[in-house]
Design an enzyme around this catalytic site. Structure first.
Site, PDB file in Angstrom:
ATOM      1  N   VAL A 106       0.862  -1.196   0.000  1.00 30.82           N
ATOM      2  CA  VAL A 106       0.000   0.000   0.000  1.00 30.82           C
ATOM      3  C   VAL A 106       0.893   1.239   0.000  1.00 30.82           C
ATOM      4  CG1 VAL A 106      -1.766   1.308   1.238  1.00 30.82           C
ATOM      5  CG2 VAL A 106      -1.783  -1.191   1.337  1.00 30.82           C
TER       6      VAL A 106
ATOM      7  N   GLY B 154       3.226   2.286  -2.063  1.00 28.52           N
ATOM      8  CA  GLY B 154       4.601   2.202  -2.573  1.00 28.52           C
ATOM      9  C   GLY B 154       5.626   2.500  -1.484  1.00 28.52           C
TER      10      GLY B 154
ATOM     11  N   ILE C 265       5.616   4.858   0.732  1.00 29.12           N
ATOM     12  CA  ILE C 265       5.120   5.603   1.900  1.00 29.12           C
ATOM     13  C   ILE C 265       5.009   4.664   3.099  1.00 29.12           C
ATOM     14  CG2 ILE C 265       3.258   7.041   2.818  1.00 29.12           C
ATOM     15  CD1 ILE C 265       2.247   7.390  -0.055  1.00 29.12           C
TER      16      ILE C 265
ATOM     17  N   GLY D  29       7.176   2.665 -15.111  1.00 21.32           N
ATOM     18  CA  GLY D  29       7.162   1.554 -14.155  1.00 21.32           C
ATOM     19  C   GLY D  29       6.112   1.718 -13.069  1.00 21.32           C
TER      20      GLY D  29
ATOM     21  N   LYS E  79      -5.787  -2.183  -2.204  1.00 18.44           N
ATOM     22  CA  LYS E  79      -5.103  -1.401  -1.164  1.00 18.44           C
ATOM     23  C   LYS E  79      -6.077  -0.959  -0.071  1.00 18.44           C
ATOM     24  CE  LYS E  79      -1.515  -0.005  -4.384  1.00 18.44           C
ATOM     25  NZ  LYS E  79      -1.189   0.918  -5.471  1.00 18.44           N
TER      26      LYS E  79
ATOM     27  N   GLY F 259       6.494   2.883  -8.502  1.00 15.96           N
ATOM     28  CA  GLY F 259       7.819   3.082  -9.085  1.00 15.96           C
ATOM     29  C   GLY F 259       8.840   2.181  -8.421  1.00 15.96           C
TER      30      GLY F 259
HETATM   31  N1  HSE Z   1       0.265   0.130 -10.258  1.00 13.76           N
HETATM   32  C1  HSE Z   1       0.399   0.597  -8.918  1.00 13.76           C
HETATM   33  C2  HSE Z   1       0.101   2.084  -8.894  1.00 13.76           C
HETATM   34  C3  HSE Z   1       1.778   0.300  -8.428  1.00 13.76           C
HETATM   35  O1  HSE Z   1       0.080   2.699  -9.970  1.00 13.76           O
HETATM   36  O2  HSE Z   1      -0.122   2.638  -7.825  1.00 13.76           O
HETATM   37  C4  HSE Z   1       1.979   0.528  -6.962  1.00 13.76           C
HETATM   38  O3  HSE Z   1       1.180  -0.301  -6.190  1.00 13.76           O
END
Ligand code: HSE
Length: 409
Positions: A127, A129, A131, A182, A200, A298
């Site tokens: 959840v 990335g 953070i 990415g 999430k 990312g």
């Molecule tokens: N595809 C997801 C996003 C990656 O864009 O938030 C991170 O969980």
């Protein structure tokens, strides 16, 4: 020395390998012992990498090596990730993952196995990335009863919406760019249809409220129907459109959980969360609102969270971190509750005088804007139950196309 393994060498997996292998001093400083990446599992060949000797194609090598104490699963998807993670936990290895689908679908079961085996199953990267949000919510807000969570949980859609409005880019080009950076999932449908944000909010709600929330219990809408015209229309009321994940405790023990495009006032701090950034508001009964903000997707940001979890597992090889919840129950999520809210309605019609009268009759003094040039009536309703809005919108459909959006107003 501690031996670890990485399963998957895609965007996130390569980031994890690079941090662990190229920054050994940082790792050793954190856990007071060298951290050795013994294996990287991937079916592809990576012969040109300086650490190409670490690649294996057979999962059983990791499973059967008792020297490997911590495994990072960064393959994504439920299969074979679920099988691999489960077997690692059963073999007494701690596992960390960035795989939100796996945690949202199988989290309660994997947590239970980790408990039984006295190992850790950590998923901070699943959840937000990079953070830090799950651990702070559980540890730093432990004195609170958490009542509500809302936020921007998907970097790809936030990036797309932002590119559309600021750079006037079309949807497809913005999505392509998010993929190149990415941010997007392997199958970007999961991003744009809201499934990623749904997973999430499931994880956040499960941790905050104590019971597993399954993705199919969450009312989920993506951004594929949102047009530049909708965004310009929202602007007429001083708002932006964001994909918002929301979960709230209801009186009596049930919760609501939704993901949907939502109008957010430009005065609200979430309106300024742009590009790949995510922001999560958590409301505690003692703290009030606390916001967590940072890069939500990312390679480097997500890998940072995975590696931190691996280091935490190494520090707690013989102790369990308390990140857990119970199994879910069928009627736990109640999205039928019909609390009055303000809605945004956009009606497109060639002729505006008759629908204007209808709008006045149906919505009284609600705030509305008539745009003759574009043939549209924009309406910000007074707080009303959703069922009431749907009934009234049905009457407007006689005059043209009607779009209804939720608001955070
Ligand atoms: N595809 C997801 C996003 C990656 O864009 O938030 C991170 O969980």
């Amino acid at each position: 020395m501690i031996n670890v393994a990485i399963m998957g060498h895609g965007v996130v997996g390569s980031g994890v390998a690079e941090i662990l292998i190229f920054h050994p001093d940082r790792m050793e400083k954190s856990v007071k012992t060298p951290v050795n990446v013994k294996y990287i599992l991937d079916l592809r060949d990576f012969d040109d990498l300086p650490y190409s000797d670490k690649f294996i194609k057979d999962f059983n090598i990791i499973l059967q090596d008792d020297e490997v104490k911590v495994v990072a699963e960064v393959m994504g998807g439920v299969n074979p990730a679920y099988d691999f993670v489960k077997r690692c936990l059963l073999a007494g290895k701690s596992v960390v993952t960035s795989n939100k689908e796996l945690v949202a679908v199988k989290g309660a079961e994997l947590i239970r196995i980790a408990k039984e085996k006295n190992v850790n199953f950590l998923f901070e990267a699943s959840v937000g990335g990079g953070i830090p949000v799950l651990r702070p919510m559980v540890q730093c807000l432990a004195a609170n009863e958490i009542t509500e969570i809302s936020g921007i949980l998907n970097g790809t859609t936030n990036y797309i919406l932002n590119k559309m409005i600021v750079d006037n880019m079309d949807f497809a080009s913005a999505l392509k760019l998010a993929g190149e950076k990415g941010y997007a999932e392997k199958d970007p449908t999961a991003d744009i249809e809201g499934h990623d944000a749904c997973r999430k909010i499931c994880i956040l709600a499960a941790l905050a409220f104590g019971k597993h929330v399954y993705p199919d219990q969450v009312k989920t809408e993506g951004i594929t129907d949102i047009t530049l015209e909708d965004m310009e229309a929202a602007d007429a009321f001083g708002c932006v459109i964001k994909l918002i994940g929301h979960a709230k405790k209801l009186p009596g023990g049930k919760i609501t959980a939704t993901v949907r495009p939502t109008l957010v006032s430009r005065d609200h701090i979430l309106s300024g969360v742009n590009g790949v950034f995510n922001a999560i508001f958590i409301t505690g009964d003692q703290t009030g609102d606390v916001m967590f903000y940072g890069k939500g997707a990312g390679k480097e940001a997500t890998a940072s969270a995975v590696v931190a979890d691996m280091l935490d597992c190494i520090k707690h090889l013989n102790a369990r971190k308390y990140l857990d919840w119970e199994d879910g129950v069928a009627d736990y999520v109640d999205n039928q509750n019909d609390q009055p809210q303000r809605f945004f309605i956009r009606l497109c019609s060639k002729e505006l005088s008759a629908p204007t009268q209808e709008v006045k009759t149906l919505f009284g003094n609600s705030c509305f804007v008539k745009n003759e040039d574009r043939g549209e009536i924009l309406l910000l309703t007074d707080p009303q139950p959703e069922s009431e809005i749907n009934r009234k919108a049905e009457a407007l459909r006689a005059y043209g196309e009607v779009k209804i959006l939720h608001t955070m107003l």
